[in-house]
Design a protein around this motif. Structure first.
Motif, PDB file in Angstrom:
ATOM      1  N   THR A  99      -5.542  -2.499  -1.723  1.00 35.82           N
ATOM      2  CA  THR A  99      -6.254  -3.750  -2.025  1.00 35.82           C
ATOM      3  C   THR A  99      -6.470  -4.560  -0.751  1.00 35.82           C
ATOM      4  O   THR A  99      -7.565  -5.079  -0.517  1.00 35.82           O
ATOM      5  N   SER A 102      -9.204  -2.978   1.252  1.00 37.37           N
ATOM      6  CA  SER A 102     -10.546  -3.185   0.702  1.00 37.37           C
ATOM      7  C   SER A 102     -11.011  -4.630   0.901  1.00 37.37           C
ATOM      8  O   SER A 102     -12.203  -4.879   1.060  1.00 37.37           O
ATOM      9  N   LEU A 103     -10.069  -5.571   0.921  1.00 37.19           N
ATOM     10  CA  LEU A 103     -10.436  -6.972   1.121  1.00 37.19           C
ATOM     11  C   LEU A 103     -10.661  -7.326   2.585  1.00 37.19           C
ATOM     12  O   LEU A 103     -11.571  -8.086   2.912  1.00 37.19           O
ATOM     13  N   TYR A 122       3.931 -10.075  -7.019  1.00 40.68           N
ATOM     14  CA  TYR A 122       3.191  -9.336  -8.048  1.00 40.68           C
ATOM     15  C   TYR A 122       4.029  -9.196  -9.311  1.00 40.68           C
ATOM     16  O   TYR A 122       3.556  -9.446 -10.418  1.00 40.68           O
ATOM     17  N   ASN A 133      -6.180  -5.368 -11.116  1.00 41.26           N
ATOM     18  CA  ASN A 133      -6.848  -5.588  -9.826  1.00 41.26           C
ATOM     19  C   ASN A 133      -6.927  -7.064  -9.463  1.00 41.26           C
ATOM     20  O   ASN A 133      -6.815  -7.426  -8.296  1.00 41.26           O
ATOM     21  N   ASP A 134      -7.126  -7.919 -10.466  1.00 36.05           N
ATOM     22  CA  ASP A 134      -7.170  -9.361 -10.196  1.00 36.05           C
ATOM     23  C   ASP A 134      -5.818  -9.854  -9.694  1.00 36.05           C
ATOM     24  O   ASP A 134      -5.749 -10.658  -8.757  1.00 36.05           O
ATOM     25  N   GLU A 137      -5.306  -8.553  -6.094  1.00 42.12           N
ATOM     26  CA  GLU A 137      -6.091  -9.327  -5.122  1.00 42.12           C
ATOM     27  C   GLU A 137      -5.496 -10.706  -4.902  1.00 42.12           C
ATOM     28  O   GLU A 137      -5.379 -11.162  -3.756  1.00 42.12           O
ATOM     29  N   ASP A 138      -5.118 -11.380  -5.979  1.00 45.13           N
ATOM     30  CA  ASP A 138      -4.536 -12.710  -5.861  1.00 45.13           C
ATOM     31  C   ASP A 138      -3.254 -12.664  -5.039  1.00 45.13           C
ATOM     32  O   ASP A 138      -3.028 -13.502  -4.156  1.00 45.13           O
ATOM     33  N   VAL A 140      -2.298 -10.380  -2.767  1.00 46.89           N
ATOM     34  CA  VAL A 140      -2.598 -10.055  -1.374  1.00 46.89           C
ATOM     35  C   VAL A 140      -3.146 -11.291  -0.652  1.00 46.89           C
ATOM     36  O   VAL A 140      -2.697 -11.633   0.457  1.00 46.89           O
ATOM     37  N   ARG A 141      -4.093 -11.960  -1.266  1.00 46.30           N
ATOM     38  CA  ARG A 141      -4.699 -13.160  -0.636  1.00 46.30           C
ATOM     39  C   ARG A 141      -3.644 -14.257  -0.400  1.00 46.30           C
ATOM     40  O   ARG A 141      -3.640 -14.903   0.649  1.00 46.30           O
TER      41      ARG A 141
END
Length: 146
Positions: A99, A102-103, A122, A133-134, A137-138, A140-141
């Motif tokens: 992830t 990809s970001l 997580y 996936n949401d 992403e959250d 990781v960000r």
């Protein structure tokens, strides 16, 4: 599949180099290595090593093939839980890393500390009502603050 007792009894009164004696020696060797890996003292430190092998084979329900190779064992549930959690964490780390790539691109570097923080975050935030996936992403960000 054979128990230790069956392997041991098959080797009684067999000639040196027989397949039954080799199977017993191999079974003993594999149990010895297993218990050392689990943190137990080596068999050589006991008065009757075969009795110690028998005790471990009974407690772990170890089964062997005809050559003396361990083909089955039952670990205590708490050990299985640890193994499962480690595997699950390893899969999660791969997903988090993919992830992040990809970001932010494949040249992103994630420290061990950041990865552990992402795994913990997580696990804390995962929700069956939110797409995986949401949540990835959250997480990781938020950890990488990008």
């Amino acid at each position: 599949m054979y128990t230790w007792n069956e392997i041991y009894e098959n080797a009684i009164d067999k000639a040196c180099g027989s397949s039954e004696l080799r199977a017993k020696d191999e079974a003993r060797f594999q149990v010895r290595n297993l218990i050392i890996d689990l943190g137990a003292p080596p068999l050589d430190e006991s008065e009757v090593p075969e009795d110690v092998v028998e005790d471990y084979c009974k407690s772990l329900n170890i089964k062997f093939d005809e050559c003396g190779n361990i083909v089955s064992l039952e670990l205590p549930h708490w050990i299985e839980d640890i193994i499962y959690k480690r595997k699950d964490d390893a899969y999660l780390e791969k997903d988090l890393n993919a992830t992040a790539q990809s970001l932010f691109g494949t040249d992103i570097e994630i420290t061990d500390e950041q990865m552990q923080q992402m795994v913990l975050m997580y696990r804390h935030n995962e929700d069956c009502n939110v797409a995986i996936n949401d949540t990835l992403e959250d997480t990781v960000r938020r950890v990488l603050k990008r």
